[in-house]
Design a protein around this motif. Structure first.
Motif, mmCIF file in Angstrom:
data_model
loop_
_atom_site.group_PDB
_atom_site.id
_atom_site.type_symbol
_atom_site.label_atom_id
_atom_site.label_comp_id
_atom_site.label_asym_id
_atom_site.label_seq_id
_atom_site.Cartn_x
_atom_site.Cartn_y
_atom_site.Cartn_z
ATOM 1 N N ASP A 70 0.723 -1.288 -0.154
ATOM 2 C CA ASP A 70 -0.171 0.134 0.492
ATOM 3 C C ASP A 70 0.944 1.839 -0.342
ATOM 4 O OD1 ASP A 70 -1.193 0.398 3.395
ATOM 5 O OD2 ASP A 70 1.409 0.205 2.457
ATOM 6 N N ASN A 71 0.411 2.430 -0.315
ATOM 7 C CA ASN A 71 1.082 3.983 -0.800
ATOM 8 C C ASN A 71 2.208 3.827 1.142
ATOM 9 O OD1 ASN A 71 0.116 3.778 -2.771
ATOM 10 N ND2 ASN A 71 -1.471 5.282 -2.155
ATOM 11 N N ALA A 72 1.426 3.253 2.252
ATOM 12 C CA ALA A 72 1.084 3.745 3.090
ATOM 13 C C ALA A 72 3.212 3.249 3.740
ATOM 14 C CB ALA A 72 0.865 4.052 4.875
ATOM 15 N N LYS A 73 2.626 2.099 2.980
ATOM 16 C CA LYS A 73 4.368 0.638 3.511
ATOM 17 C C LYS A 73 3.638 0.075 4.337
ATOM 18 C CE LYS A 73 7.308 2.738 -0.467
ATOM 19 N NZ LYS A 73 6.590 3.779 -1.153
ATOM 20 N N THR A 74 2.899 -0.269 4.900
ATOM 21 C CA THR A 74 2.621 -0.391 5.670
ATOM 22 C C THR A 74 1.995 -2.236 5.554
ATOM 23 O OG1 THR A 74 0.526 -0.170 6.463
ATOM 24 C CG2 THR A 74 2.358 1.463 7.184
ATOM 25 N N THR A 75 1.796 -2.483 4.680
ATOM 26 C CA THR A 75 0.574 -3.287 4.321
ATOM 27 C C THR A 75 1.261 -4.211 3.033
ATOM 28 O OG1 THR A 75 -1.048 -2.790 5.293
ATOM 29 C CG2 THR A 75 -0.862 -4.612 4.525
ATOM 30 N N VAL A 76 1.182 -5.880 3.078
ATOM 31 C CA VAL A 76 2.368 -5.808 1.874
ATOM 32 C C VAL A 76 1.281 -6.654 1.293
ATOM 33 C CG1 VAL A 76 3.959 -7.699 0.898
ATOM 34 C CG2 VAL A 76 4.848 -5.026 1.493
ATOM 35 N N PHE A 77 0.764 -7.289 -0.369
ATOM 36 C CA PHE A 77 -0.120 -8.057 -0.432
ATOM 37 C C PHE A 77 0.655 -8.960 -1.630
ATOM 38 C CE2 PHE A 77 -3.411 -5.071 1.741
ATOM 39 C CZ PHE A 77 -3.093 -4.505 1.534
ATOM 40 N N LEU A 78 -0.087 -10.363 -1.178
ATOM 41 C CA LEU A 78 0.221 -11.478 -2.118
ATOM 42 C C LEU A 78 -0.538 -11.737 -2.968
ATOM 43 C CD1 LEU A 78 2.908 -13.139 -3.169
ATOM 44 C CD2 LEU A 78 1.989 -14.555 -2.008
ATOM 45 N N HIS A 79 -1.393 -11.619 -3.979
ATOM 46 C CA HIS A 79 -2.423 -11.342 -4.489
ATOM 47 C C HIS A 79 -1.850 -13.026 -5.439
ATOM 48 C CE1 HIS A 79 -6.279 -11.289 -6.255
ATOM 49 N NE2 HIS A 79 -6.069 -11.598 -7.442
ATOM 50 N N MET A 80 -2.986 -14.293 -5.166
ATOM 51 C CA MET A 80 -1.928 -15.676 -5.524
ATOM 52 C C MET A 80 -3.226 -15.997 -6.737
ATOM 53 S SD MET A 80 -0.430 -17.325 -2.301
ATOM 54 C CE MET A 80 -2.535 -17.533 -1.541
ATOM 55 N N ASP A 81 -2.860 -15.972 -8.043
ATOM 56 C CA ASP A 81 -4.074 -16.992 -8.799
ATOM 57 C C ASP A 81 -3.482 -18.195 -9.442
ATOM 58 O OD1 ASP A 81 -4.134 -12.682 -10.487
ATOM 59 O OD2 ASP A 81 -5.417 -14.786 -8.777
ATOM 60 N N SER A 82 -4.779 -18.890 -9.370
ATOM 61 C CA SER A 82 -4.385 -19.880 -10.254
ATOM 62 C C SER A 82 -3.239 -21.001 -9.607
ATOM 63 C CB SER A 82 -3.147 -20.291 -11.482
ATOM 64 O OG SER A 82 -3.881 -19.165 -12.705
ATOM 65 N N LEU A 83 -4.338 -21.450 -8.635
ATOM 66 C CA LEU A 83 -4.010 -22.045 -7.289
ATOM 67 C C LEU A 83 -3.090 -23.434 -7.656
ATOM 68 C CD1 LEU A 83 -5.021 -19.616 -4.175
ATOM 69 C CD2 LEU A 83 -2.570 -20.197 -4.964
ATOM 70 N N ARG A 84 -2.531 -24.071 -7.336
ATOM 71 C CA ARG A 84 -2.322 -25.459 -7.470
ATOM 72 C C ARG A 84 -2.093 -26.016 -6.049
ATOM 73 N NH1 ARG A 84 2.918 -24.034 -11.726
ATOM 74 N NH2 ARG A 84 1.649 -22.784 -13.094
ATOM 75 N N PRO A 85 -2.436 -27.381 -6.276
ATOM 76 C CA PRO A 85 -1.503 -27.832 -5.102
ATOM 77 C C PRO A 85 -0.527 -28.053 -4.496
ATOM 78 C CG PRO A 85 -3.660 -29.530 -6.642
ATOM 79 C CD PRO A 85 -3.329 -28.075 -7.271
ATOM 80 N N GLU A 86 0.447 -28.326 -4.985
ATOM 81 C CA GLU A 86 1.476 -27.895 -4.735
ATOM 82 C C GLU A 86 1.847 -25.995 -4.096
ATOM 83 O OE1 GLU A 86 0.708 -28.385 -7.780
ATOM 84 O OE2 GLU A 86 2.252 -27.584 -9.863
ATOM 85 N N ASP A 87 0.604 -25.362 -4.144
ATOM 86 C CA ASP A 87 1.165 -24.033 -3.381
ATOM 87 C C ASP A 87 0.357 -24.673 -2.090
ATOM 88 O OD1 ASP A 87 -0.155 -22.603 -6.125
ATOM 89 O OD2 ASP A 87 1.756 -22.401 -5.415
ATOM 90 N N THR A 88 0.050 -25.611 -1.456
ATOM 91 C CA THR A 88 -0.659 -25.246 0.120
ATOM 92 C C THR A 88 0.657 -25.564 0.969
ATOM 93 O OG1 THR A 88 -1.905 -27.099 -0.910
ATOM 94 C CG2 THR A 88 -1.286 -27.519 1.272
ATOM 95 N N ALA A 89 1.327 -24.900 1.966
ATOM 96 C CA ALA A 89 1.797 -24.511 2.982
ATOM 97 C C ALA A 89 1.052 -23.693 3.535
ATOM 98 C CB ALA A 89 3.390 -24.206 2.104
ATOM 99 N N MET A 90 2.389 -23.765 4.381
ATOM 100 C CA MET A 90 2.385 -22.488 5.548
ATOM 101 C C MET A 90 2.878 -21.304 4.707
ATOM 102 S SD MET A 90 0.769 -21.100 8.452
ATOM 103 C CE MET A 90 0.355 -22.594 9.230
ATOM 104 N N TYR A 91 2.183 -19.780 5.040
ATOM 105 C CA TYR A 91 2.975 -18.969 4.352
ATOM 106 C C TYR A 91 3.487 -17.844 5.803
ATOM 107 C CZ TYR A 91 2.069 -20.352 -0.573
ATOM 108 O OH TYR A 91 1.692 -21.266 -1.524
ATOM 109 N N TYR A 92 4.340 -17.382 5.278
ATOM 110 C CA TYR A 92 5.473 -16.682 6.404
ATOM 111 C C TYR A 92 5.521 -15.312 5.405
ATOM 112 C CZ TYR A 92 5.111 -20.469 9.292
ATOM 113 O OH TYR A 92 4.811 -21.775 9.860
ATOM 114 N N CYS A 93 4.842 -13.833 6.321
ATOM 115 C CA CYS A 93 6.002 -13.031 5.530
ATOM 116 C C CYS A 93 7.457 -12.187 6.562
ATOM 117 C CB CYS A 93 5.224 -11.032 5.412
ATOM 118 S SG CYS A 93 4.696 -10.966 6.754
ATOM 119 N N ALA A 94 8.173 -11.739 6.170
ATOM 120 C CA ALA A 94 9.445 -11.321 6.687
ATOM 121 C C ALA A 94 9.918 -9.964 6.648
ATOM 122 C CB ALA A 94 10.647 -12.770 6.576
ATOM 123 N N THR A 95 11.241 -10.074 7.319
ATOM 124 C CA THR A 95 11.705 -8.253 6.691
ATOM 125 C C THR A 95 13.453 -8.367 7.368
ATOM 126 O OG1 THR A 95 11.684 -6.181 6.756
ATOM 127 C CG2 THR A 95 10.660 -7.143 8.494
ATOM 128 N N GLY A 96 13.671 -7.972 7.881
ATOM 129 C CA GLY A 96 14.829 -7.503 7.944
ATOM 130 C C GLY A 96 16.228 -8.862 7.608
#
Length: 119
Positions: A70-96
């Motif tokens: 977002d413009n304030a750079k306080t939220t990052v989005f991950l838009h996921m299309d055409s999802l596949r079974p192999e995309d199944t996972a725990m998703y984490y965001c990280a910084t630093g």
């Protein structure tokens, strides 16, 4: 201290879409990266975005996933299309991260959000 909170995971059928969010409380001028992990495997880099908007994607998600902030750079989005079974996972965001493609270089992590893709 920056705190990261992921949301937006869920269960979808193959071909479906989800949008994950990573909310950063506290000021962050660093890259934000998304990783994913399945049981018994290490955390795999999925995508990252720099404060200036430069992006990188793993080959397995290129074209299908889009990272944005977002413009304030306080939220990052991950838009996921055409999802596949192999995309199944725990998703984490990280910084630093000294190298945001690699999880072992990142200092701060969110708690994760589960994505499950199945018929």
């Amino acid at each position: 201290q920056v705190h990261l909170t992921e949301s937006g995971g869920g269960s979808v059928q193959p071909g479906g879409s989800l949008r994950l969010s990573c909310a950063a409380s506290g000021y962050s001028s660093s890259y934000i990266a998304w990783f994913r992990q399945t049981p018994g495997k290490g955390r795999e880099g999925v995508a990252f975005i720099s404060p200036s908007g430069r992006t990188w994607y793993a080959e397995s998600v290129k074209v299908r996933f889009t990272i944005s902030q977002d413009n304030a750079k306080t939220t990052v989005f991950l838009h996921m299309d055409s999802l596949r079974p192999e995309d199944t996972a725990m998703y984490y965001c990280a910084t630093g991260c000294s190298n945001p493609r690699y999880s072992d270089t990142c200092r701060l992590w969110g708690q994760g959000t589960q994505v499950s893709v199945s018929p």
